[in-house]
Each structure stands twice: as C-alpha cells, then as structure tokens.
Enzyme design. Sequence first.
Site, PDB file in Angstrom:
ATOM      1  N   HIS A  63     -18.750  94.077 119.283  1.00 34.07           N
ATOM      2  CA  HIS A  63     -19.296  94.261 120.622  1.00 34.07           C
ATOM      3  C   HIS A  63     -20.813  94.373 120.584  1.00 34.07           C
ATOM      4  O   HIS A  63     -21.395  94.959 119.666  1.00 34.07           O
ATOM      5  CB  HIS A  63     -18.634  95.441 121.334  1.00 34.07           C
ATOM      6  CG  HIS A  63     -18.994  96.816 120.877  1.00 34.07           C
ATOM      7  ND1 HIS A  63     -20.077  97.499 121.369  1.00 34.07           N
ATOM      8  CD2 HIS A  63     -18.387  97.663 120.007  1.00 34.07           C
ATOM      9  CE1 HIS A  63     -20.128  98.715 120.828  1.00 34.07           C
ATOM     10  NE2 HIS A  63     -19.122  98.832 119.984  1.00 34.07           N
ATOM     11  N   ASP A 176     -24.201 101.354 116.089  1.00 35.51           N
ATOM     12  CA  ASP A 176     -22.945 101.125 116.806  1.00 35.51           C
ATOM     13  C   ASP A 176     -23.269 100.272 118.025  1.00 35.51           C
ATOM     14  O   ASP A 176     -23.838 100.774 118.997  1.00 35.51           O
ATOM     15  CB  ASP A 176     -22.335 102.463 117.216  1.00 35.51           C
ATOM     16  CG  ASP A 176     -21.061 102.325 118.030  1.00 35.51           C
ATOM     17  OD1 ASP A 176     -20.531 101.200 118.140  1.00 35.51           O
ATOM     18  OD2 ASP A 176     -20.596 103.344 118.579  1.00 35.51           O
ATOM     19  N   GLU A 206     -17.655  96.925 125.709  1.00 32.01           N
ATOM     20  CA  GLU A 206     -16.688  97.673 124.903  1.00 32.01           C
ATOM     21  C   GLU A 206     -16.797  99.161 125.165  1.00 32.01           C
ATOM     22  O   GLU A 206     -15.788  99.871 125.239  1.00 32.01           O
ATOM     23  CB  GLU A 206     -16.925  97.373 123.414  1.00 32.01           C
ATOM     24  CG  GLU A 206     -15.858  97.937 122.476  1.00 32.01           C
ATOM     25  CD  GLU A 206     -16.148  99.351 121.966  1.00 32.01           C
ATOM     26  OE1 GLU A 206     -15.293  99.919 121.263  1.00 32.01           O
ATOM     27  OE2 GLU A 206     -17.234  99.898 122.274  1.00 32.01           O
ATOM     28  N   GLU A 207     -18.024  99.645 125.325  1.00 35.07           N
ATOM     29  CA  GLU A 207     -18.253 101.080 125.464  1.00 35.07           C
ATOM     30  C   GLU A 207     -17.735 101.644 126.789  1.00 35.07           C
ATOM     31  O   GLU A 207     -17.652 102.854 126.952  1.00 35.07           O
ATOM     32  CB  GLU A 207     -19.747 101.399 125.330  1.00 35.07           C
ATOM     33  CG  GLU A 207     -20.348 101.075 123.963  1.00 35.07           C
ATOM     34  CD  GLU A 207     -19.935 102.058 122.877  1.00 35.07           C
ATOM     35  OE1 GLU A 207     -19.117 102.959 123.150  1.00 35.07           O
ATOM     36  OE2 GLU A 207     -20.441 101.917 121.751  1.00 35.07           O
ATOM     37  N   ASP A 229     -16.327  96.970 113.846  1.00 40.61           N
ATOM     38  CA  ASP A 229     -16.943  98.109 114.528  1.00 40.61           C
ATOM     39  C   ASP A 229     -17.267  99.178 113.500  1.00 40.61           C
ATOM     40  O   ASP A 229     -16.722  99.170 112.382  1.00 40.61           O
ATOM     41  CB  ASP A 229     -15.995  98.666 115.598  1.00 40.61           C
ATOM     42  CG  ASP A 229     -16.730  99.274 116.788  1.00 40.61           C
ATOM     43  OD1 ASP A 229     -17.856  99.763 116.590  1.00 40.61           O
ATOM     44  OD2 ASP A 229     -16.179  99.263 117.896  1.00 40.61           O
ATOM     45  N   HIS A 313     -23.416 107.555 118.004  1.00 39.03           N
ATOM     46  CA  HIS A 313     -23.841 107.756 119.391  1.00 39.03           C
ATOM     47  C   HIS A 313     -25.031 108.700 119.492  1.00 39.03           C
ATOM     48  O   HIS A 313     -25.146 109.475 120.436  1.00 39.03           O
ATOM     49  CB  HIS A 313     -22.680 108.243 120.266  1.00 39.03           C
ATOM     50  CG  HIS A 313     -21.761 107.140 120.676  1.00 39.03           C
ATOM     51  ND1 HIS A 313     -21.045 107.157 121.859  1.00 39.03           N
ATOM     52  CD2 HIS A 313     -21.450 105.961 120.080  1.00 39.03           C
ATOM     53  CE1 HIS A 313     -20.324 106.046 121.955  1.00 39.03           C
ATOM     54  NE2 HIS A 313     -20.555 105.310 120.885  1.00 39.03           N
TER      55      HIS A 313
END
Length: 345
Positions: A63, A176, A206-207, A229, A313
Amino acid sequence: MVDFELLRKVVEAPGVSGYEFLGIRDVVVEALKDYVDEIKIDKLGNVIAHKKGSGPKIMIAAHMDKIGLMVNHIDKNGYLHVVPVGGVDPRTLVAQRVRIFTENGELYGVVGHIPPHLTKPEERKKAADWDTIVVDVGADSKEEAEKMGIKVGTVMEFAPAFTKLTENRFASPYLDDRICLYAMIEAARAVENHEADIYFVASVQEEVGLRGARVASYAIDPEIGIAMDVTFAKQPGDKGKIVVELGKGPVMDVGPNINPKVRAFAEEVAKKYEIPLQVEPSPRPTGTDANIMQINREGVATAVLSIPIKYMHSQVELADVRDVDNTINLAKHFLEELKPMNLIP
C-alpha cells in the site's frame, strides 16, 4: 544494495489515504513503467503494473497511502484543529513538524507544546489528545490562515525526517508501508525469467479499510495474493510478546489468513537462495491487504511478506537495510520460481 536515493524518494512522496495522487502515485509509475508490459491507474487510484506470463496469476500488493491529519476547524486565532486520517496516535504529535498540502502549494506547520513553566504539575501527567492538539502555521487569525490556502478538509502528514543511524539502521516517518512499496518496486524491476502472470499493485487507502486492495483484487482475480507490509520488531515496551527481530531477515506469517502451500513454497525458495526468513504467528486476520484479497470472489491463496520495523505509526519508524535487501531477493526469486501448483490446503 538498497538505493537510498530511490528509497527516500518513495518514503517522502506525499500520499495521505485518499490523496495518493498528490505525489506517490507518479513516483511509482515513473519507477515501474520501463520494467513492465502494462501499467494503469484505476478509478480509486491504485497503480497496477502487469508483467505478463503464462503461469499462475499472482497479485503483489504494497500500500502506498500514509496515515495523516485533516483540518476540521480553524479558530479565530489561526490555529488548525485536526482529526486523524488512519491510525494516528496523538501522543506522537506533540512538538512535531507537519507538511500541509494546500490549494496554494505545500507549507509547514508545528504542533505546539506548552512549556512546563506554564503548566501545573498535574497537567504534565496528562497525555495529548485530539481536544488539545492544534497545528500552528504562523497565522494570527482565521483569515490569515485561509489566505495561506488552508481550509476545512486540508490534509497534512508528518514532515520528512529521514535519518541514517548506523551502517545498517535508519529511521523515518512512513516506513509503513513505503519501505515495502520500495521493495516491491525493486523486485518488479529485478524479475526476469518467469512463468507467473504478475500484477504489482501499489494500493490506496489501506490505512482506512483496505479499500484499494478490495477493488484491485476483484479486477485482477488472482490465484495467489501476496501482501507486502511492515510488521513489529522487538522494541522497548513489547513485554516479550514480539518474536521478530531487526536484521534477521524478512518475515512471513502463519495462521488462517495464510495459505500453507504458498508459505511452504516461499520457505523452499528462501532455503534454496540462503535468504533468512523469520516466522510470525498470526492467529487472527493480519490487518494487511491479504485480509481482503483472501476472500475475493471465490477465494485467493494469500500470504504476507513483511519487513520488520520498530515504533510503527510514529515519526521515527526504524528499519534495517539488510532486511530490505533480503525481502527484495526473496520476492524476486519467489516470482521467478513460481509454477502452477495445487493451492487447496
């Protein structure tokens, strides 16, 4: 070896979920267009690059969207009040810089921090939350902020901050999933002799719900689906629950989201080419594009190929270059070795 110039370009290109068209989409197209037979962008914004083959149809998805922020209010003093796009932890935002995408172009802002001199002792113990987070762009009024091109709905992301730590370790916002997107691009460029009919997908959103992979997998209808991922590496505070380590190679999950035949084949390839491969138990859905690919149409044989990172994140996601290299090599050889197989567990 990792091409840090390209990696940094991929990592730093704009692309909050739903706004991938602001930068990263063009980077992916430019990086892949000379190495595939066809490349297109679908109505959601997925980049789908096709390397034609006669063998099993396989979709590789990484992604390209980022978590970020969106303006939901500008107060009279010119401060921007924001809401998260994806899984943003407000605790990581205090005293950080953000890159804002306005109708007048890019600008920067800061998430201010009240000095300890001006706070009571009990207030210092409270974590930041969405009620206290504001972004300061240097404006003194709402009107001034609006003249800068900021309005309700304006998006922003963590400011670029690529940092080389040691020979093998580096940190940056948005590893990420840009580090896996980079690895997928390099694998796509490296694959030569192959039977597999390969679709490389830089997926969107995707998130915020695996939306791009849902649409792309329906259109492609692959037999095999691989999500690339990141995953969690051992780090402070993990309480011993994490088994994966930085520098020990790529990771493949085991669990109900993973087809055992595909995973066993990946293990064979890793052994043949002496590529270290770590194992991660995933008794529940993996939280990756593999979730949605697996239940596409009549079912897809899925697996997850991961690069381990620390501090997911956050603005200091940390990775090891050796894991990136080994992930690229494994993906390349997996695709070159792939032949038709019985995929029924």
